[in-house]
Design a protein around this motif. Structure first.
Motif, mmCIF file in Angstrom:
data_model
loop_
_atom_site.group_PDB
_atom_site.id
_atom_site.type_symbol
_atom_site.label_atom_id
_atom_site.label_comp_id
_atom_site.label_asym_id
_atom_site.label_seq_id
_atom_site.Cartn_x
_atom_site.Cartn_y
_atom_site.Cartn_z
ATOM 1 N N THR A 1 0.847 -1.203 0.000
ATOM 2 C CA THR A 1 0.000 0.000 0.000
ATOM 3 C C THR A 1 0.876 1.244 0.000
ATOM 4 O O THR A 1 0.628 2.199 -0.742
ATOM 5 N N ARG A 2 1.948 1.227 0.814
ATOM 6 C CA ARG A 2 2.835 2.394 0.870
ATOM 7 C C ARG A 2 3.536 2.585 -0.486
ATOM 8 O O ARG A 2 3.677 3.703 -0.977
ATOM 9 N N ILE A 3 3.933 1.469 -1.108
ATOM 10 C CA ILE A 3 4.596 1.560 -2.428
ATOM 11 C C ILE A 3 3.609 2.097 -3.471
ATOM 12 O O ILE A 3 3.948 2.931 -4.304
ATOM 13 N N SER A 4 2.362 1.637 -3.387
ATOM 14 C CA SER A 4 1.346 2.136 -4.339
ATOM 15 C C SER A 4 1.195 3.642 -4.189
ATOM 16 O O SER A 4 1.090 4.375 -5.181
ATOM 17 N N MET A 5 1.193 4.107 -2.929
ATOM 18 C CA MET A 5 1.042 5.548 -2.703
ATOM 19 C C MET A 5 2.245 6.303 -3.264
ATOM 20 O O MET A 5 2.104 7.353 -3.887
ATOM 21 N N GLN A 6 3.429 5.730 -3.055
ATOM 22 C CA GLN A 6 4.659 6.372 -3.525
ATOM 23 C C GLN A 6 4.615 6.616 -5.042
ATOM 24 O O GLN A 6 5.051 7.648 -5.524
ATOM 25 N N TYR A 7 4.064 5.635 -5.804
ATOM 26 C CA TYR A 7 4.045 5.768 -7.268
ATOM 27 C C TYR A 7 2.689 6.225 -7.796
ATOM 28 O O TYR A 7 2.426 6.159 -8.998
ATOM 29 N N ASN A 8 1.809 6.622 -6.860
ATOM 30 C CA ASN A 8 0.483 7.063 -7.264
ATOM 31 C C ASN A 8 -0.231 5.970 -8.079
ATOM 32 O O ASN A 8 -0.930 6.256 -9.058
ATOM 33 N N ALA A 9 -0.016 4.732 -7.688
ATOM 34 C CA ALA A 9 -0.621 3.600 -8.406
ATOM 35 C C ALA A 9 -2.009 3.326 -7.830
ATOM 36 O O ALA A 9 -2.287 3.651 -6.674
ATOM 37 N N LEU A 10 -2.878 2.725 -8.655
ATOM 38 C CA LEU A 10 -4.175 2.288 -8.131
ATOM 39 C C LEU A 10 -3.897 1.089 -7.228
ATOM 40 O O LEU A 10 -3.299 0.104 -7.655
ATOM 41 N N ASN A 11 -4.343 1.212 -5.995
ATOM 42 C CA ASN A 11 -3.920 0.226 -5.001
ATOM 43 C C ASN A 11 -4.840 -0.993 -4.983
ATOM 44 O O ASN A 11 -5.846 -1.011 -4.289
ATOM 45 N N LEU A 12 -4.469 -2.011 -5.749
ATOM 46 C CA LEU A 12 -5.222 -3.272 -5.697
ATOM 47 C C LEU A 12 -4.452 -4.278 -4.837
ATOM 48 O O LEU A 12 -4.536 -5.481 -5.050
ATOM 49 N N SER A 13 -3.672 -3.766 -3.900
ATOM 50 C CA SER A 13 -2.912 -4.667 -3.026
ATOM 51 C C SER A 13 -3.683 -4.918 -1.735
ATOM 52 O O SER A 13 -4.328 -5.954 -1.596
ATOM 53 N N GLN A 14 -3.632 -3.980 -0.792
ATOM 54 C CA GLN A 14 -4.311 -4.212 0.494
ATOM 55 C C GLN A 14 -5.829 -4.174 0.298
ATOM 56 O O GLN A 14 -6.354 -3.222 -0.291
ATOM 57 N N GLY A 15 -6.514 -5.199 0.807
ATOM 58 C CA GLY A 15 -7.931 -5.370 0.507
ATOM 59 C C GLY A 15 -8.875 -4.476 1.289
ATOM 60 O O GLY A 15 -9.383 -4.866 2.325
ATOM 61 N N PHE A 16 -9.091 -3.276 0.774
ATOM 62 C CA PHE A 16 -10.146 -2.448 1.375
ATOM 63 C C PHE A 16 -10.843 -1.650 0.288
ATOM 64 O O PHE A 16 -10.237 -1.304 -0.727
ATOM 65 N N PRO A 17 -12.137 -1.356 0.490
ATOM 66 C CA PRO A 17 -12.907 -0.683 -0.552
ATOM 67 C C PRO A 17 -12.556 0.786 -0.700
ATOM 68 O O PRO A 17 -12.111 1.416 0.256
ATOM 69 N N ASP A 18 -12.792 1.313 -1.916
ATOM 70 C CA ASP A 18 -12.672 2.761 -2.103
ATOM 71 C C ASP A 18 -14.063 3.387 -2.210
ATOM 72 O O ASP A 18 -14.201 4.518 -2.621
ATOM 73 N N PHE A 19 -15.105 2.593 -1.874
ATOM 74 C CA PHE A 19 -16.469 3.141 -1.891
ATOM 75 C C PHE A 19 -16.966 3.276 -0.446
ATOM 76 O O PHE A 19 -16.362 2.725 0.477
ATOM 77 N N ASP A 20 -18.056 4.040 -0.309
ATOM 78 C CA ASP A 20 -18.528 4.363 1.039
ATOM 79 C C ASP A 20 -19.251 3.184 1.692
ATOM 80 O O ASP A 20 -19.870 2.370 1.004
ATOM 81 N N PRO A 21 -19.223 3.157 3.018
ATOM 82 C CA PRO A 21 -20.058 2.181 3.733
ATOM 83 C C PRO A 21 -21.529 2.540 3.549
ATOM 84 O O PRO A 21 -21.837 3.652 3.099
ATOM 85 N N PRO A 22 -22.462 1.662 3.932
ATOM 86 C CA PRO A 22 -23.885 2.002 3.818
ATOM 87 C C PRO A 22 -24.183 3.298 4.584
ATOM 88 O O PRO A 22 -23.716 3.490 5.702
ATOM 89 N N LYS A 23 -24.993 4.154 3.946
ATOM 90 C CA LYS A 23 -25.263 5.487 4.494
ATOM 91 C C LYS A 23 -25.945 5.398 5.868
ATOM 92 O O LYS A 23 -25.696 6.222 6.753
ATOM 93 N N GLU A 24 -26.806 4.399 6.040
ATOM 94 C CA GLU A 24 -27.510 4.274 7.334
ATOM 95 C C GLU A 24 -26.505 4.170 8.482
ATOM 96 O O GLU A 24 -26.732 4.673 9.577
ATOM 97 N N ILE A 25 -25.368 3.495 8.220
ATOM 98 C CA ILE A 25 -24.367 3.304 9.285
ATOM 99 C C ILE A 25 -23.632 4.617 9.556
ATOM 100 O O ILE A 25 -23.452 5.016 10.705
#
Ligand SMILES: Cc1ncc(COP(=O)(O)O)c(C=O)c1O
Length: 388
Positions: free
Chosen positions: A20-44
């Protein structure tokens, strides 16, 4: 100065989180560490905003706020097919990460052996070292990732205290079948072994595969420590909410271990997450529909780009085969991929005990537009990376 602990010298920092840190360094799309780039459910998140003022802001009960445990017990009773007692059979933890560590420390003594399937989620190796336990690795052989029952029994003959079962599995996406789970159950009973499960992807299982909770198999509840979390199910990996479900005898000990490790999970986040735990079943169906679509977009894109890969049965990872590039180090390959193609991935060797160097892991828990952009970049992967 004196040496630091030999314990901390035995493992490196997480390769997943390093990528993830390497992806940030190269401004790469981070498909390494498994977390979403979308929002959690709004109700939460609305609920979180609502309680920002009134709280709760102080410690909850160390093993979990009562309303969180009640909602969790109700949900899991439905899915696990047995009545879970919110008072006696649950400990709320800081993610499945803490749940697994608590389970290890609750079950094992230093020197005890634990069976770990390889490839494995990298935390298990560090968990074993921190607990002083010794892993016995049993291969899940690519590309099908099946285990050999005789090899597994040989491992059981070494008198392990526990077996760790990641199902659905990260990184290989296996969803174990009932006969496979029954084989494990029969051996666990025969050799009197605990089973520690990590089921964080319990709701992300693609048709026709089905998730079977190990503790729901006949006579298995009493020897199963089921660990899971809200991270993936509600897209709230940063909230650090997880849990253990196990029989009272085990939970009594786990409560103490958890109390002295972390005291408890964040009280306001537990309060807000109750909203998610009370979602109707349709929520889980639409979560799965969304991930089914993402899986289809991603594997179709990989196929069109000529990248050979193994499509998962569950979870949200794809292992891509980089054999054709003939590179010596999959870590170097992933660094070059982030730098030159602009996509972050995890070197497969960080998951395998065996010397496997030809697989890299992508995840697809991303907005569809992010996946399309990543696939766009990956179209040039073969051209740019074949020179490595
Ligand atoms: C198999 C597995 N277990 C545990 C975790 C971490 O879960 P949590 O956020 O609940 O600590 C992950 C995260 O990627 C995972 O893949």
């Amino acid at each position: 100065m004196k040496d630091l602990s030999s314990r901390s010298a035995q493992f490196t920092d997480s390769v997943i989180r390093r990528m993830t840190r390497i992806s940030m360094q190269y401004n790469a799309l981070n498909l390494s560490q498994g977390f979403p780039d979308f929002d959690p459910p709004k109700e939460i998140t609305d609920k979180l905003a609502e309680i920002a003022g009134p709280g709760p802001h102080q410690y909850s009960i160390t093993w979990g706020a009562p309303n969180f445990r009640a909602a969790l017990a109700e949900k899991q009773s439905l899915y696990m097919g047995r009545a879970i007692d919110p008072e006696k059979e649950i400990v709320v933890t800081c993610g499945s990460t803490e749940a697994m560590m608590v389970a290890m420390l609750t079950v094992t003594n230093p020197g005890d052996k634990v069976i770990v399937f390889s490839p494995f989620y990298e935390n298990y190796g560090a968990d074993a070292i921190l607990a002083g336990a010794e892993p016995i690795y049993v291969p899940l052989v690519p590309p099908e990732f099946h285990f050999d029952a005789d090899v597994l029994e040989t491992a059981f003959k070494q008198n392990p205290k526990a077996l760790i079962l990641c199902n659905p599995s990260n990184p290989c996406g296996r969803v174990f079948t009932r006969p496979e789970l029954e084989t494990i159950a029969a051996l666990a009973a025969k050799y009197d072994t605990y089973v520690i499960t990590d089921e964080v992807y319990e709701h992300i299982v693609y048709a026709p595969h089905k998730h079977i909770y190990f503790n729901s198999l006949p006579l298995m509840f009493e020897r199963t420590i089921s660990c899971s979390s809200l991270s993936k199910t509600y897209s709230i990996t940063g909230w650090r909410l997880g849990y253990i479900i196990a029989p009272e005898r085990i939970i009594e000990a786990a409560k103490k271990v958890h109390d002295f490790l972390t005291v408890g999970a964040a009280a306001p986040l537990q309060e807000a997450a109750v909203t998610g735990l009370r979602f109707p079943q349709e929520y889980y169906q639409s979560l799965l529909a969304e991930y089914t679509e993402k899986r289809s977009i991603f594997v179709t894109g990989l196929r069109d780009a000529g990248i050979s890969h193994i499509a998962p049965e569950g979870a949200y990872y794809v292992l891509a085969d980089i054999s054709e590039y003939g590179c010596k180090s999959d870590l170097e390959f992933c660094e070059a991929l982030a730098r030159e193609v602009g996509v972050g991935a995890v070197p497969g060797s960080s998951f395998f005990r065996e010397p496997v160097n030809h697989l890299i892991r992508f995840h697809f828990a991303k907005k569809n537009e992010t996946l399309y952009e990543a696939l766009n970049r990956l179209e040039s992967m073969r051209k740019k990376m074949l020179k490595h």
